[in-house]
Structures are given as structure tokens and as C-alpha cells.
Design a protein around this motif. Structure first.
Motif, PDB file in Angstrom:
ATOM      1  N   THR A 194       0.807  -1.072   0.106  1.00  0.00           N
ATOM      2  CA  THR A 194       0.073   0.119   0.162  1.00  0.00           C
ATOM      3  C   THR A 194       0.940   1.268  -0.025  1.00  0.00           C
ATOM      4  O   THR A 194       0.564   2.324  -0.740  1.00  0.00           O
ATOM      5  CB  THR A 194      -0.913  -0.013   1.347  1.00  0.00           C
ATOM      6  N   PHE A 195       2.105   1.326   0.786  1.00  0.00           N
ATOM      7  CA  PHE A 195       2.846   2.461   0.873  1.00  0.00           C
ATOM      8  C   PHE A 195       3.394   2.754  -0.464  1.00  0.00           C
ATOM      9  O   PHE A 195       3.201   3.719  -1.083  1.00  0.00           O
ATOM     10  CB  PHE A 195       4.072   2.151   1.628  1.00  0.00           C
ATOM     11  N   CYS A 196       3.938   1.652  -1.073  1.00  0.00           N
ATOM     12  CA  CYS A 196       4.368   1.789  -2.541  1.00  0.00           C
ATOM     13  C   CYS A 196       3.375   2.303  -3.531  1.00  0.00           C
ATOM     14  O   CYS A 196       3.802   3.439  -4.387  1.00  0.00           O
ATOM     15  CB  CYS A 196       5.069   0.498  -3.105  1.00  0.00           C
ATOM     16  N   ASP A 197       2.234   1.907  -3.570  1.00  0.00           N
ATOM     17  CA  ASP A 197       1.309   2.426  -4.436  1.00  0.00           C
ATOM     18  C   ASP A 197       0.801   3.713  -4.367  1.00  0.00           C
ATOM     19  O   ASP A 197       0.648   4.485  -5.253  1.00  0.00           O
ATOM     20  CB  ASP A 197      -0.181   1.525  -4.114  1.00  0.00           C
ATOM     21  N   VAL A 198       0.648   4.194  -2.917  1.00  0.00           N
ATOM     22  CA  VAL A 198       0.305   5.563  -2.624  1.00  0.00           C
ATOM     23  C   VAL A 198       1.570   6.557  -2.958  1.00  0.00           C
ATOM     24  O   VAL A 198       1.323   7.452  -3.722  1.00  0.00           O
ATOM     25  CB  VAL A 198      -0.010   5.576  -1.210  1.00  0.00           C
ATOM     26  N   PHE A 199       2.741   6.283  -2.623  1.00  0.00           N
ATOM     27  CA  PHE A 199       3.758   6.882  -2.871  1.00  0.00           C
ATOM     28  C   PHE A 199       4.091   7.152  -4.304  1.00  0.00           C
ATOM     29  O   PHE A 199       4.441   8.339  -4.812  1.00  0.00           O
ATOM     30  CB  PHE A 199       4.876   6.215  -2.147  1.00  0.00           C
ATOM     31  N   LEU A 200       3.955   5.947  -5.002  1.00  0.00           N
ATOM     32  CA  LEU A 200       4.123   6.125  -6.544  1.00  0.00           C
ATOM     33  C   LEU A 200       3.096   6.995  -7.387  1.00  0.00           C
ATOM     34  O   LEU A 200       3.451   7.854  -8.221  1.00  0.00           O
ATOM     35  CB  LEU A 200       4.403   4.809  -7.161  1.00  0.00           C
ATOM     36  N   THR A 201       1.734   6.816  -6.791  1.00  0.00           N
ATOM     37  CA  THR A 201       0.754   7.405  -7.525  1.00  0.00           C
ATOM     38  C   THR A 201       0.845   8.864  -7.227  1.00  0.00           C
ATOM     39  O   THR A 201       0.730   9.956  -8.187  1.00  0.00           O
ATOM     40  CB  THR A 201      -0.664   7.146  -6.653  1.00  0.00           C
ATOM     41  N   LEU A 202       1.303   9.385  -5.920  1.00  0.00           N
ATOM     42  CA  LEU A 202       1.460  10.817  -5.762  1.00  0.00           C
ATOM     43  C   LEU A 202       2.675  11.326  -6.780  1.00  0.00           C
ATOM     44  O   LEU A 202       2.657  12.418  -7.073  1.00  0.00           O
ATOM     45  CB  LEU A 202       1.789  11.070  -4.156  1.00  0.00           C
ATOM     46  N   TRP A 203       3.793  10.683  -6.707  1.00  0.00           N
ATOM     47  CA  TRP A 203       4.810  11.164  -7.495  1.00  0.00           C
ATOM     48  C   TRP A 203       4.217  11.172  -8.946  1.00  0.00           C
ATOM     49  O   TRP A 203       4.716  12.303  -9.685  1.00  0.00           O
ATOM     50  CB  TRP A 203       5.869   9.737  -7.491  1.00  0.00           C
TER      51      TRP A 203
END
Length: 912
Positions: A780-789
Motif C-alpha cells: 500500500t505504501f508503494c502504491d500511494v507513494f508512486l501514485t503521488l509521485w
């Protein structure tokens, strides 16, 4: 103008020769800068303040001869700067003395830059600056005397005061009447002095004249009612009520009020505390070291010349065997003998001080200050011990080893107040009886505000000069107005606040139900409940609560926590409690109450409860917080500003110690399951690969400022129920590596996984569920972080943050996507390593986790802990050696395999 230690009239300077002061008042004339250098170097001058004045006035006398010779400003500038640098070498390692030289240099350079200045003009300005230095010193010393006398009268409440002092802090070491003796002299002037006791002190190679003789001389010379006593008599005089207060000087003072002075000061302070006698230090603010938060006694000993003396005493009339004093095991290298700096091997000698002076009558005590017999000194390096002399004719050996440090540190906890030219910095109340802190064996009735003397705060409030931009935070400092708020007092305090009344209602504090719910590690945490509502109040303590006052902590951490809560709430308002009020003076945060059925996540795990939403919530929290506070979102200026703002959280030092340092050696506060883990822990601390890996991670923790991290994100700092999660307690927040937060939470999930055999409601299926939650959390962290990026690149400006800017990394390009993949790979590597050190510290360090600690069966607990330690070692070592770091799936599978492995196969690998 005139003063007792020097005479400066009509441009003629004469300096009192302190080496002969008890025999005769002889003045040494200073005509040139070279004369001033010699007077300072050969100790005609007794302190760094006097040395600076003699240097300045000596050069003023010197340059007066050239005022008509130097036509151009540049000529005067060159001459003065050369002489100032020459004078600097008289005391090259003295901070205050060098600062005065620098100040005089700046004045000369500024005067010479004036286009209309002549050589004579520069000289006149320099002489004025030198004379101002002297007059300002005289004025400061006079103010110290007046402030001190007033304080002593106020403190003791007596009309006749008996004062005890040690070492000479009078006319011969300062301007005017002196610091400590200046206070005594002022008491006499206003009619409040009954008696002054001067303790003897015997410094080694500090001067040919003992300071006890100088102190006794000044008492007599000034006509003070006084006596000379041995240091060992001081406690007796205090016990028999012959001492009302103690006043001493200081060589250096730390930001927290720790003071360094001649040997004997510390023992006097201990006696004074025991007998409830006020203990004051009188000193110029120029001796305050604003860059030292406190003083270490061991470090000060090394810095201030301690040594071991071997002395031999000859028989009466035995002139063939002259008395010798040999310094052995002398580790400081070059040694200032007064005649220049010598390096091993070196040898110097001194002879008789001259004829015997007349006795001095000190009231009831008559003593003769006799010079010592002929004496020679041999200074030997540590590899050249003195030869043992033959037995004395008196029947005993003539060689006696004497250990005599020159100085010691008196901790601020023993100091009532520090008397300065701008006022008195106090620790205890200004009047009334003294109370002893509980740590000192007393009733503990004094408040925690008495722990330190906050010198920087005192100077900000009282001194005219602005403090440097960077000053040390006093170690253990407690800000003015701070009081620990207990269960019986917290309600009355918070009910004065309108923001809290809005939640709890306008209630009488006695109607508020207060419950203390803190874990006991650092802070007080209270739930305050009324019929109208509920809030949580959290107060920082000025020490580690689970250890005690011996481990002080700065209260500034509460300010960082309040700021972090607000920053996190701004980004994730549904995952962070709202801050209702922050009281800086009491280090108190009042915040939103998180109601049942929310529970501490760790307790849910131990009870075998399954909450399906916490992993996604914590992953989302970190994904949003770490991205939004990073240079992927922020421009360079904003990012640097935030890094600077968050760089001073003192709790980072605690993390560096308890996470990265103490677990890897036998630190006194470490603990583990013993004897079951003794062998494992020994192997762990000898594992070179592991210890190096921890050091690499520590370096990254200290130097890699990627984002605003929570700093202590574990399953005890998350409250959750099905469908709702709150992240709490960010008091360790700072700008650091993102992987530290990610690893901390992942490591705690793995600790919970390995603890499941010790909890009845949690079985193997629950353990597998925990591993699944760990995978969901990081995914979940990776998904949220990359989406924001990616969304930041698609914004109208398309610029994103400072990192990977659009110029070299075109939006949507393969180059940017590759850079993103590398970034996330390095982030995972950090996460794995930090998770490993977090797991290790919770098993062999100071603070453990209840998941493991509450397993009652020590054998079962140790088996769980061994598996944790083995996986943690694998994670730390793989993270820094440049090899293959296991993927998230591989790591969780390794964890499960190790979980099922028979204990016979659970052995520590040999580190290389």
C-alpha cells in the motif's frame, strides 16, 4: 585611573608581581609589547581576564611612542596587527584571551579602512579601545560584587553573614575587588559581613606562590575579618553553623550551569548541599561556554592537566639530597613551565622564594606564610619513572606518590546560583530554606525546575549583547514555569483553557475524571473525561521516565511532537488526532481523544484480534507523509528550510544510542532474557558483519534527510479498530531516511509474528495473517507513494519537486521511470536494514516490546527471540554489503521458514 593589580596613569603601565605579593608589593613596568608578553607568560598576571587587559594596555603604551612616526593609517595597522599576533602567543590556547585579541584586531582594521584616517588616528582609537576594555572589566566586577552581596543577604535573611570561599578570586586574578572576594568585600562595605573563611588549595606548577597564601594576603590587606582554614575543616564549620553561604569563582561554566574550578570546589559543593548551605559561583559571563550543554568530569580532567607526583623529603640539614618533585605518567605532551613550552624530555628547576616574611595576623589565627625550602622540579615523561631514593635517616622511605588533579567539575545540581555582572542566574527559590532534590537523598520537595541553571535563557533575558546564533541546549534543561502535572493537578491546569472547556464543558476540575495511561517509558499521558466529552493530555518529563533523573532529556521534544502532529494532520486528518492546545512552558499537548473500540495495535495482536484495515491505513499514512514532506514534492528552498527546522530534535541522540549503539556492546542499561540468550548475545556483539552493518545504518540515520519521519513508528504508536486507524506519539519526528519509519513498522510486525507461540489466542494461522498484513502494509505504501509521485508530474506546472526535475528527467520518459525504480529499490534496501536494527534493539537493548516480554515462560520466550535475532541479522547484513536484498515476498517466506525450524537448527552464523 588606578587599580590594585596594575597602575595605568598617563600612559605608563605597571603590573603587580604576584609571585612576590606576600613578601612585597612590587610592580613590574611594562614599556613594550614584549614586556607585556613576558608579564603574562611568567605569571606576573594571574588570570585570562587580566592577561587580556595587560596585553591591550601594554600595546597601548608601546604604540604611543610611534603616534608621530606613523603618518599613514596602513603603517599603524601593520604595526598593531603584528604586535597583536605576537601577544596572542603568550596564551595561544585560551579562548577568551584570543577572542579579545580578535576584537582588537577588528577594531584596528576598521579604523584603518576609514579613508580619512591617519596613522595617529588609528593609534588613538586603539588606545581608547584598550582603556575601554579595562574600564568595562572594572565595571563588570563591581556589578558582580553588588549583585552577589544583595543575593546573599536575600538568600540567608541575616544581617551578619559568614562566608566561605576557596581559591583566589580577588584583586590579584580580576580587576577591581574580584569576583568571589568582590562579593565578600561588598558585604563588608554595606555592613553585612561577619567573617570570611578562605580554604587552602595547592595547585601544581600553577604558580610559585600557593593560592592559599594569596587569599590570606588579600583578606589581611583588605582588612576583612577572616581566617585561613584547611579544606577538610569546611564540613565541620558548616555542621556547626559557622558558614551561612559559600561563594567561589569559576574557570568555565557550561550552558546548564555545570562549573569548572580549582580542585576542592566540588567537595565544598557536596558539603554545602548536605548541610543546606547556599552555594554560589561568582564569575563574568565571558567564562560561559555557550557551546557546551554540560561538562564531563572525565573529559575535563584530561583537558586541564592532571598528573601524579612523586615527592621525596630530605632529612633536616641534608643539603646533599635536595627535595625533588617528579611528575610521572604525564600524558599531556607539551607542558608550559612558565618560561616557555617544553616537550618531553624536559627538565626545569626552581629555587627558594627568598627570605621569610613577617607573620600575618588573621584575627584569632596567627600564621606565618613561610616560603618552602629549596625545591627542584623534574618533569619526566610516562616512560621515565623516577628512581626510588634511599631510605631517609628518619627511618622511612622518602618517596611518596601524590595524585593531585588541578581542577574539577561541580554539577549544576549542587549550585544555588551563578552571580554575574548582569544579575544572578538562580536554580533555587530566591528566599526561604533550601530543599534537597530526591536524587540527592532529600525529601524531593524542590521542583524539577531546579535541575539546571539555564544560562542561555538567563542571558537572553538579562544581557545586552545578543547571543550567538548557535548555542548549546542546557543538558537536562527545564524551562521557566515548568511543573510536572500529576493526576491531582492536571485537571485544574487544563480547565483554564478555553479550547479544552469547549470539549469538556465549563466544569469544576473536581468533576473531571483523570486516568493515567502512559506506558511509563518517557511521558505522563492522561485521559480527562467529563459528562460533556473527553480529551488526552500528554506532558513531557525532563528525563527518561523508565530510568530516572540520571538520564535527562530536553523538553523541546514536546514542541517537535506538537509540530509533527499538526503537520501530519494537515496531510492525513483522518489518520492523526487533532491537536487542541500546546502549552510550551509546561511541555504539554492536549489532543483529541480516540474513543473505544480503538485499541493500541500491539494489544490487539497479543489478544489475537484481526483488524483488516490497519495495514492499508498505516501504508497510506506513510505514503502520503513521506512523499509530501520530501524533495520529490517540495522545491529546494522549502525543503532545506524544513530540514533546518527539524534538525535539532534532541531525541535523535537517544535513538542513536539505544537503537544503533548500545545493543552492540555491553552497555549498562541493556537487558535480555538470561541465561537463555547469553551465548546468542555474546555472538551478536562479536559479529563483525552485523556490527558494521549497524554502523552503516547509523550513518544513514544521521546524514540522510529525505522526509519528515515519525521517528518511532511501532505497533504501540498506532491505535486501531475495524475501519479506523490513528497514528500517535511522533515526539521523535525529524527529517531523516524514509526507510527508518518503514523499517520500524515492518520490524514490529515481524516481532509480533515471532511472539505468537507465547500468546494463547494467537496461533500459526494468526501468524500467517500477520505476514499478510506486513505485505499489504508495504505494498500500500508503494502504491500511494508512486501514485503521488506520478500525479505531481501531471500537475499543471508538471514540475514536481526539486528531485528528478523536468530538465534532465523529461516527464513520461523511460529515464524517469528507471530513476523511479532505482529510488524504490534503495528505499526497500533501507527499510530491510532499519527493520533489522529495530528488531535487535527490542530484544537486547533497553526498551523491549510487550509482545515478547510478556511471554511468561522464559524458555519459550528465548526461542522466539532467537528466531527474531537470526532474521534481523540477515536483514541488516544483506542491506549494506551491496548484495541481493530479499524481496518483500522472499523476506516474509524466510521469516516463515525460520519460524517453523526446529530449535536445534537455530544457531548463530559466524560473522566475518
Amino acid at each position: 585611573m588606578s587599580a590594585e593589580f596594575l597602575k595605568y596613569e598617563a600612559g605608563v603601565l605597571k603590573v603587580l608581581d604576584q609571585q612576590k605579593v606576600t613578601q612585597e608589593l612590587k610592580y613590574v613596568e611594562v614599556h613594550h609589547a614584549e614586556d607585556a608578553w613576558t608579564a603574562i607568560r611568567q605569571m606576573h598576571v594571574g588570570s585570562m581576564h587580566l592577561a587580556a587587559i595587560v596585553a591591550a594596555l601594554g600595546l597601548a603604551v608601546d604604540v604611543k611612542r610611534h603616534k608621530d612616526n606613523f603618518k599613514h593609517a596602513s603603517q599603524s595597522e601593520k604595526y598593531l596587527l603584528q604586535k597583536l599576533e605576537y601577544l596572542r602567543t603568550a596564551l595561544p590556547n585560551t579562548v577568551y584571551y584570543s577572542s579579545v585579541i580578535d576584537e582588537l584586531r577588528s577594531g584596528v582594521e576598521a579604523a584603518a579602512k576609514d579613508g580619512s584616517a591617519t596613522g595617529k588616528h588609528v593609534i588613538v582609537l586603539f588606545r581608547a579601545a584598550a582603556e575601554k576594555l579595562w574600564s568595562s572589566e572594572m565595571d563588570a566586577i563591581d556589578k558582580i560584587g553588588k549583585h552577589g552581596a544583595h543575593k546573599l543577604v536575600e538568600q540567608t535573611g541575616k544581617v551578619k553573614i559568614k562566608v566561605l570561599t576557596i581559591c583566589n578570586q580577588g584583586t590579584l586574578t580580576t580587576a577591581g575587588h574580584g569576583t568571589a572576594l568582590g562579593v565578600v568585600r561588598e558585604l563588608q562595605r554595606i555592613g553585612y559581613l561577619e567573617h570570611v573563611y578562605a580554604c587552602e588549595t595547592r595547585p601544581i606548577n600553577q604558580s610559585k606562590l600557593s593560592l592559599r597564601e594569596i587569599s590570606a594576603f588579600e583578606i589581611v590587606y583588605k582588612g576583612l575579618p577572616g581566617s585561613l582554614i584547611t579544606e577538610s575543616a569546611a564540613a565541620y564549620l558548616m555542621a556547626t553553623k559557622h558558614v551561612d553561604c559559600v561563594v567561589v569563582g569559576a574557570d568555565r561554566i557550561a550552558a546548564n550551569g555545570d562549573m569548572c574550578n580549582d580542585l576542592g570546589t566540588y567537595s565544598l559543593a557536596i558539603s554545602a548541599m548536605y548541610h543546606k548551605v547556599p552555594f554560589f559561583c561568582a564569575a563574568r559571563t565571558t567564562v560561559v561556554d555557550l557551546h557546551s550543554s554540560s561538562f564531563s568530569r572525565s573529559g575535563t580532567e584530561d583537558a586541564l592537566r592532571t598528573g601524579t607526583l612523586s615527592t621525596s623529603f630530605s632529612s633536616a640539614g641534608d643539603q646533599s639530597a635536595a627535595d625533588t618533585v617528579t611528575r610521572r605518567r604525564f600524558s599531556m605532551g607539551p607542558f608550559d613551565t612558565g618560561a616557555g613550552v617544553k616537550t618531553p624530555p624536559y627538565r626545569c628547576h626552581r629555587s627558594s622564594l627568598g627570605s621569610e616574611p613577617a607573620p600575618l595576623d588573621l584575627g584569632s589565627l596567627s600564621l606565618s606564610l613561610s616560603p618552602p625550602p629549596p625545591l627542584s622540579i623534574s618533569l619526566s615523561p610516562s616512560d621515565s619513572p623516577a628512581k626510588t631514593p634511599p631510605p631517609s635517616r628518619r627511618g622511612g622511605r622518602r618517596n611518596t606518590v601524590i595524585t593531585h588533579p588541578l581542577v574539577d567539575v561541580t554539577p549544576c545540581s549542587l549550585v544555588t546560583g551563578i552571580i554575574t555582572e548582569v544579575g544572578v542566574a538562580s536554580r533555587f527559590p530566591s528566599s526561604g530554606p533550601l530543599t534537597r532534590p530526591a536524587a540527592a537523598g532529600g525529601s524531593g520537595s524542590s521542583s524539577l525546575t531546579d535541575n539546571v541553571i539555564d544560562i542561555p535563557a538567563f542571558l537572553r533575558d538579562n544581557a545586552e549583547e545578543k547571543l550567538p546564533e548557535t548555542v548549546a541546549t542546557p543538558k537536562g534543561a527545564v524551562r521557566s514555569g515548568y511543573t510536572p502535572l500529576k493526576e491531582e493537578s492536571i485537571a485544574a491546569h487544563v480547565m483554564k483553557l478555553s479550547a479544552i472547556k469547549a470539549v469538556l464543558g465549563d466544569k469544576d476540575p473536581r468533576q473531571i475524571c483523570v486516568t493515567e495511561v502512559g506506558d511509563g517509558n518517557l511521558n505522563y499521558v492522561y485521559i480527562l473525561k467529563s459528562s460533556a466529552g473527553t480529551v488526552v493530555a500528554k506532558q513531557a518529563l525532563p528525563y527518561v521516565r523508565c530510568v530516572g533523573e540520571s538520564w535527562p532529556l530536553s523538553l523541546d521534544r514536546a514542541e517537535y511532537e506538537a509540530a509533527a502532529l499538526r503537520a501530519q494532520y494537515a496531510v492525513c486528518p483522518y489518520l492523526v488526532p487533532k491537536t487542541l492546545h500546546f502549552d510550551r512552558s509546561h511541555a504539554l499537548i492536549v489532543m483529541q481523544f480516540i474513543p473505544p473500540p480503538h485499541k493500541i495495535l500491539r494489544k490487539c495482536f497479543m489478544a489475537g484480534e484481526r483488524i483488516s484495515t490497519f495495514a492499508k491505513d498505516v501504508g497510506t499514512f506513510l505514503g502520503r507523509m513521506l512523499f509530501e514532506s520530501s524533495a520529490l514534492r517540495l522545491d529546494g528552498a522549502a525543503f532545506r528550510s524544513r530540514v533546518a527546522d527539524w534538525s535539532r530534535n534532541s531525541l535523535c541522540g537517544l535513538t542513536e544510542q539505544v537503537v544503533f549503539t548500545d545493543p552492540y556492546h555491553d552497555a549498562p542499561l541493556n537487558r535480555h532474557t538470561s541465561p537463555q540468550l547469553d551465548e546468542f548475545v555474546g555472538l551478536l556483539r562479536r559479529d563483525a558483519q552485523l556490527v558494521r552493518g549497524a554502523a552503516v545504518l547509523k550513518s544513514k540515520f544521521m546524514s540522510c534527510a529525505q522526509a519528515l519521519v515519525h521517528g518511532d513508528l511501532h505497533t504501540g504508536s498506532v491505535m486501531a479498530c475495524e475501519g479506523s486507524t490513528f497514528v500517535i506519539d511522533p515526539e521523535f519526528a525529524f527529517y531523516g531516511p524514509m526507510g527508518f519509519d518503514l523499517g520500524a513498522f515492518l520490524g514490529n510486525l515481524l516481532l509480533a509474528y515471532y511472539s505468537t507461540p507465547g500468546h494463547e489466542r494467537a496461533g500459526e494461522s494468526y501468524g500467517r495473517w500477520l505476514l499478510h498484513q506486513a505485505e499489504e502494509f508495504y505494498s500500500t505504501f508503494c502504491d500511494v507513494f508512486l501514485t503521488l509521485w506520478r500525479e505531481s508530474e501531471a500537475s499543471p506546472t508538471g514540475s514536481g519537486g526539486e528531485l528528478y526535475s523536468a530538465g534532465p528527467f523529461p516527464r513520461g520518459s523511460a529515464m524517469l521511470e528507471t530513476a523511479r525504480e532505482v529510488y524504490m529499490e534503495e528505499l526497500w534496501r533501507d527499510t530491510v536494514g532499519f527493520a533489522g536494527v529495530k528488531m535487535i534493539r527490542r530484544i537486547v537493548g533497553l526498551a523491549h516490546v510487550a509482545d515478547l516480554d510478556e511471554i511468561a515462560d522464559a524458555e519459550l520466550r528465548s526461542e522466539c527471540e532467537k528466531r527474531c535475532l537470526l532474521l534481523a541479522r540477515r536483514m541488516v547484513v544483506s542491506s549494506y554489503r551491496g548484495g541481493e536484498v530479499p524481496t518483500l515476498g522472499e523476506l516474509l517466506e524466510e521469516a516463515h521458514v525460520l519460524y517453523q525450524k526446529p530449535m536445534a537448527g537455530v544457531t548463530w552464523p559466524v560473522g566475518k
